[in-house]
Design a protein around this motif. Structure first.
Motif, PDB file in Angstrom:
ATOM      1  N   ARG A 224     -23.510 -11.606  12.978  1.00  0.00           N
ATOM      2  CA  ARG A 224     -22.540 -11.707  14.077  1.00  0.00           C
ATOM      3  C   ARG A 224     -22.739 -10.603  15.111  1.00  0.00           C
ATOM      4  O   ARG A 224     -22.152 -10.666  16.194  1.00  0.00           O
ATOM      5  CB  ARG A 224     -21.116 -11.674  13.509  1.00  0.00           C
ATOM      6  N   SER A 225     -23.559  -9.608  14.798  1.00  0.00           N
ATOM      7  CA  SER A 225     -23.866  -8.595  15.798  1.00  0.00           C
ATOM      8  C   SER A 225     -24.652  -9.176  16.968  1.00  0.00           C
ATOM      9  O   SER A 225     -24.644  -8.602  18.064  1.00  0.00           O
ATOM     10  CB  SER A 225     -24.662  -7.443  15.173  1.00  0.00           C
ATOM     11  N   ALA A 226     -25.344 -10.301  16.753  1.00  0.00           N
ATOM     12  CA  ALA A 226     -26.125 -10.899  17.840  1.00  0.00           C
ATOM     13  C   ALA A 226     -25.227 -11.414  18.967  1.00  0.00           C
ATOM     14  O   ALA A 226     -25.409 -11.032  20.124  1.00  0.00           O
ATOM     15  CB  ALA A 226     -27.037 -11.992  17.296  1.00  0.00           C
ATOM     16  N   PRO A 227     -24.232 -12.279  18.696  1.00  0.00           N
ATOM     17  CA  PRO A 227     -23.315 -12.646  19.785  1.00  0.00           C
ATOM     18  C   PRO A 227     -22.479 -11.468  20.273  1.00  0.00           C
ATOM     19  O   PRO A 227     -22.150 -11.390  21.463  1.00  0.00           O
ATOM     20  CB  PRO A 227     -22.443 -13.752  19.177  1.00  0.00           C
ATOM     21  N   LEU A 228     -22.135 -10.526  19.384  1.00  0.00           N
ATOM     22  CA  LEU A 228     -21.384  -9.345  19.812  1.00  0.00           C
ATOM     23  C   LEU A 228     -22.180  -8.554  20.851  1.00  0.00           C
ATOM     24  O   LEU A 228     -21.629  -8.107  21.865  1.00  0.00           O
ATOM     25  CB  LEU A 228     -21.064  -8.462  18.607  1.00  0.00           C
ATOM     26  N   PHE A 229     -23.478  -8.384  20.618  1.00  0.00           N
ATOM     27  CA  PHE A 229     -24.329  -7.642  21.543  1.00  0.00           C
ATOM     28  C   PHE A 229     -24.283  -8.270  22.940  1.00  0.00           C
ATOM     29  O   PHE A 229     -24.085  -7.582  23.944  1.00  0.00           O
ATOM     30  CB  PHE A 229     -25.757  -7.628  21.009  1.00  0.00           C
TER      31      PHE A 229
END
Length: 361
Positions: free
Chosen positions: A120-125
């Protein structure tokens, strides 16, 4: 009722985890018969849907496998080097349930589901890039804001270091190009801003009602047990994120979301964009906590200024036009700019994700 909750959980993982699906279907049937699963789950008969007792059950069994204490069952678990045989899975699970009934009961009744998914860090980034860009436009600044990232329901805090990850998409690397943690975000499209600048996270903090200390072996096992055992790529991704957390520790405070958020938002910081972030947390919060959290955020939003802006960035499931289907949406609100955007949709674990910016209604 409890058997139906197991079946609900099984349907949610039918496509992506046949092993978990098969295990939960058989456990639901055993529950209905009053078998050993009923003894393991004793006291959870009135659990509400959001506590996902089926996943707590599957996680408890997975933990025993990872600890090397269920070798016959381990032969079905790819995370332990096995290969699933769905025809004999339940037959091999039953002796483990009988032998470890008391321990499994203690695990499923004393823990909450902790899917601290680093994907979920990918969309958060991308969401953070968008928020800082829009906040800078609102303030008529050339430079983007530094970020204070506050995560509610942070579990082990694995998503509190999105700027420490390398994101490789179509041969291009974004984020920290020297990071030992490399993610393929499997993006369709791109965030509505370029990545000309690096994210500057000057402060990070998180809270959880039951935080996980990822510096300990017990904490690592706890988070690992909630990965679906026939998803070895996800399991490996978690281990890499856990290693990064040891290199870059961020403590997670034991607290409920509203009380912690009220304290954190009491002091706006000039030239800093405060971003409140949560992912797949809403279902676990009580109605009272949800209402209190909204009120606290509304109060902070009313005090936000162009030079001390506030953003809410969430990745949560929302019901689609099909009554029994959900999609995970990345939603952004920004104050005082008054921006409300749906940035895109993806799966529960954050990868793959499709960027498709449009107003958030």
């Amino acid at each position: 009722m409890l058997a139906e909750l197991f079946l609900d959980a099984s349907r949610a993982c039918h496509v992506h985890s046949p092993l978990t699906h098969s295990l939960l279907v058989s456990a639901a049937e055993d529950l209905a018969r009053g078998g050993v699963t009923a003894r393991v789950m004793a006291g959870a008969e009135c659990d509400r849907h959001g506590t996902v007792p089926g996943l707590r059950f599957a996680g408890a069994l997975h933990r025993l496998v990872l600890e090397g204490r269920a070798p016959t069952l381990a032969k079905h678990y790819p995370t332990a080097g096995g290969r699933p045989d769905l025809d004999t899975l339940w037959e091999d699970a039953l002796p483990v349930l009988h032998e470890h009934t008391d321990e499994l009961h203690a695990l499923v009744t004393s823990t909450v589901v902790q899917t601290n998914e680093p994907g979920r860090s990918a969309p958060l980034f991308g969401g953070l890039q968008t928020a800082t860009h829009l906040a800078a436009l609102e303030a008529d600044r050339r430079a983007t804001f530094a970020i204070r990232l506050l995560e509610v329901g942070a579990s082990g805090g694995l998503n509190l270091r999105p700027h420490r990850i390398a994101y490789r998409a179509d041969g291009v690397t974004y984020g920290d190009r020297h990071s030992p943690f490399v993610l393929d975000p499997r993006w369709t499209g791109r965030p509505p801003v370029d990545f000309a600048h690096n994210l500057r996270l000057v402060r990070r903090a998180g809270c959880d009602v039951s935080p996980v200390d990822v510096s300990t072996e017990d904490g690592r096992l706890h988070l690992s047990s909630f990965v679906w055992a026939d998803q070895p790529a996800r399991f490996d991704r978690l281990q890499t994120a856990l290693d990064l957390a040891r290199l870059d520790p961020v403590p997670v405070q034991r607290a409920t979301g509203p009380e912690w958020l009220a304290d954190q938002l009491a002091r706006p910081e000039r030239d800093v964009l405060t971003v409140v972030w949560h992912s797949v947390v809403w279902q676990y919060a009580s109605p009272a906590d949800r209402a209190m959290g909204r009120a606290i955020l509304a109060d902070a939003a009313a005090r936000a200024t162009r030079m001390a802006p506030l953003a809410l960035l969430v990745y949560e499931p929302r019901r689609t036009h099909m009554a029994d289907k959900y999609e995970f949406q990345l939603l952004l609100k920004l104050w005082p700019a008054g921006v409300s955007l749906r940035l895109g949709t993806g799966v529960g674990h954050g990868i793959p994700f499709s960027w498709d910016t449009q107003p958030w209604n």
